[in-house]
Design an enzyme around this catalytic site. Structure first.
Site, PDB file in Angstrom:
ATOM      1  N   CYS A 262       0.863  -1.178   0.000  1.00 55.72           N
ATOM      2  CA  CYS A 262       0.000   0.000   0.000  1.00 55.72           C
ATOM      3  C   CYS A 262       0.907   1.238   0.000  1.00 55.72           C
ATOM      4  O   CYS A 262       1.819   1.339   0.827  1.00 55.72           O
ATOM      5  CB  CYS A 262      -0.888   0.007   1.236  1.00 55.72           C
ATOM      6  SG  CYS A 262      -1.839   1.534   1.429  1.00 55.72           S
TER       7      CYS A 262
ATOM      8  N   ASP B  89      -0.259  -5.889   0.315  1.00 58.07           N
ATOM      9  CA  ASP B  89      -1.516  -6.200  -0.348  1.00 58.07           C
ATOM     10  C   ASP B  89      -1.287  -7.454  -1.176  1.00 58.07           C
ATOM     11  O   ASP B  89      -0.216  -7.624  -1.774  1.00 58.07           O
ATOM     12  CB  ASP B  89      -1.947  -5.054  -1.276  1.00 58.07           C
ATOM     13  CG  ASP B  89      -2.435  -3.835  -0.509  1.00 58.07           C
ATOM     14  OD1 ASP B  89      -3.105  -4.010   0.522  1.00 58.07           O
ATOM     15  OD2 ASP B  89      -2.142  -2.717  -0.940  1.00 58.07           O
TER      16      ASP B  89
ATOM     17  N   SER C 230       8.949 -16.497 -19.603  1.00 56.30           N
ATOM     18  CA  SER C 230       8.306 -16.665 -18.300  1.00 56.30           C
ATOM     19  C   SER C 230       9.188 -16.296 -17.110  1.00 56.30           C
ATOM     20  O   SER C 230       8.683 -15.768 -16.120  1.00 56.30           O
ATOM     21  CB  SER C 230       7.757 -18.079 -18.140  1.00 56.30           C
ATOM     22  OG  SER C 230       8.798 -19.030 -18.163  1.00 56.30           O
TER      23      SER C 230
ATOM     24  N   HIS D 110      -3.969  -0.831  -5.976  1.00 57.05           N
ATOM     25  CA  HIS D 110      -4.314  -2.049  -6.718  1.00 57.05           C
ATOM     26  C   HIS D 110      -4.500  -1.776  -8.202  1.00 57.05           C
ATOM     27  O   HIS D 110      -3.983  -2.507  -9.061  1.00 57.05           O
ATOM     28  CB  HIS D 110      -5.600  -2.665  -6.161  1.00 57.05           C
ATOM     29  CG  HIS D 110      -5.517  -3.029  -4.721  1.00 57.05           C
ATOM     30  ND1 HIS D 110      -6.639  -3.139  -3.925  1.00 57.05           N
ATOM     31  CD2 HIS D 110      -4.465  -3.316  -3.918  1.00 57.05           C
ATOM     32  CE1 HIS D 110      -6.293  -3.485  -2.704  1.00 57.05           C
ATOM     33  NE2 HIS D 110      -4.972  -3.593  -2.673  1.00 57.05           N
ATOM     34  N   GLU D 111      -5.240  -0.732  -8.507  1.00 57.33           N
ATOM     35  CA  GLU D 111      -5.536  -0.414  -9.901  1.00 57.33           C
ATOM     36  C   GLU D 111      -4.262  -0.068 -10.671  1.00 57.33           C
ATOM     37  O   GLU D 111      -4.086  -0.484 -11.824  1.00 57.33           O
ATOM     38  CB  GLU D 111      -6.531   0.765  -9.971  1.00 57.33           C
ATOM     39  CG  GLU D 111      -7.874   0.487  -9.322  1.00 57.33           C
ATOM     40  CD  GLU D 111      -7.944   0.789  -7.816  1.00 57.33           C
ATOM     41  OE1 GLU D 111      -9.062   0.857  -7.294  1.00 57.33           O
ATOM     42  OE2 GLU D 111      -6.885   0.951  -7.155  1.00 57.33           O
TER      43      GLU D 111
END
Length: 154
Positions: free
Chosen positions: A52, A59, A76, A93-94
């Site tokens: 955060c 998070d 990968s 988050h976004e």
């Protein structure tokens, strides 16, 4: 079967330190030999972690990335290192979700890409973030991401 050209890769098969931040992470790609066949590729990161930006608390998310390659596949190991570089990165988050999506689109120029980021609640509210480049190509088999909405004890 043609051999994949891996001559441009710098991380696969070599000791590679974890990048300190997503900006420092090197995403690599390899040529895709089956372009135009509608092949869908899925990466799942069930234990994605970021911080955060306000509190510095961790998070957690379950992230699913689906894409239909154009000329390129993401390598990968470089993707794993890129995703792990968020562990000490403070962003909402976004913003984390869109940084992942935008870096992959910029690197790969895929025919199509979608990302589903299913964030676990902290403070009582789960935040799920979904984005795709546009409608999925007609005829492509793209399974549901299979991640249920967070229910808690409900």
């Amino acid at each position: 079967m043609a051999k994949t050209d891996v001559s441009g890769l710098s991380q696969l098969g070599a000791h590679t330190e974890l990048p300190a931040s997503p900006a420092e992470a090197v995403l690599e790609r390899v040529p895709f030999g089956s372009k135009g066949q509608g092949t869908a590729v899925r990466f799942t990161a069930p234990e994605f972690t970021s911080l955060c930006p306000m509190t510095g608390q961790p998070d957690f998310a379950h992230i699913v990335i689906d894409y239909i390659p154009g000329e390129w596949l993401v390598e990968s190991k470089s993707l794993k290192l890129f995703l792990h570089s968020f562990r000490n990165h403070g962003a909402f988050h976004e913003d984390c979700t869109m940084e992942i999506a935008n870096r992959l689109v910029d690197l790969l120029s895929p025919e199509w890409l979608r990302i589903g980021a299913y964030w676990y609640p902290r403070g009582g509210i789960p935040i799920d973030v979904f984005w795709q480049t546009g409608p999925a190509p007609e005829g492509a088999w793209i399974p549901d991401q299979g991640v249920p909405t967070y229910r808690g004890r409900g």
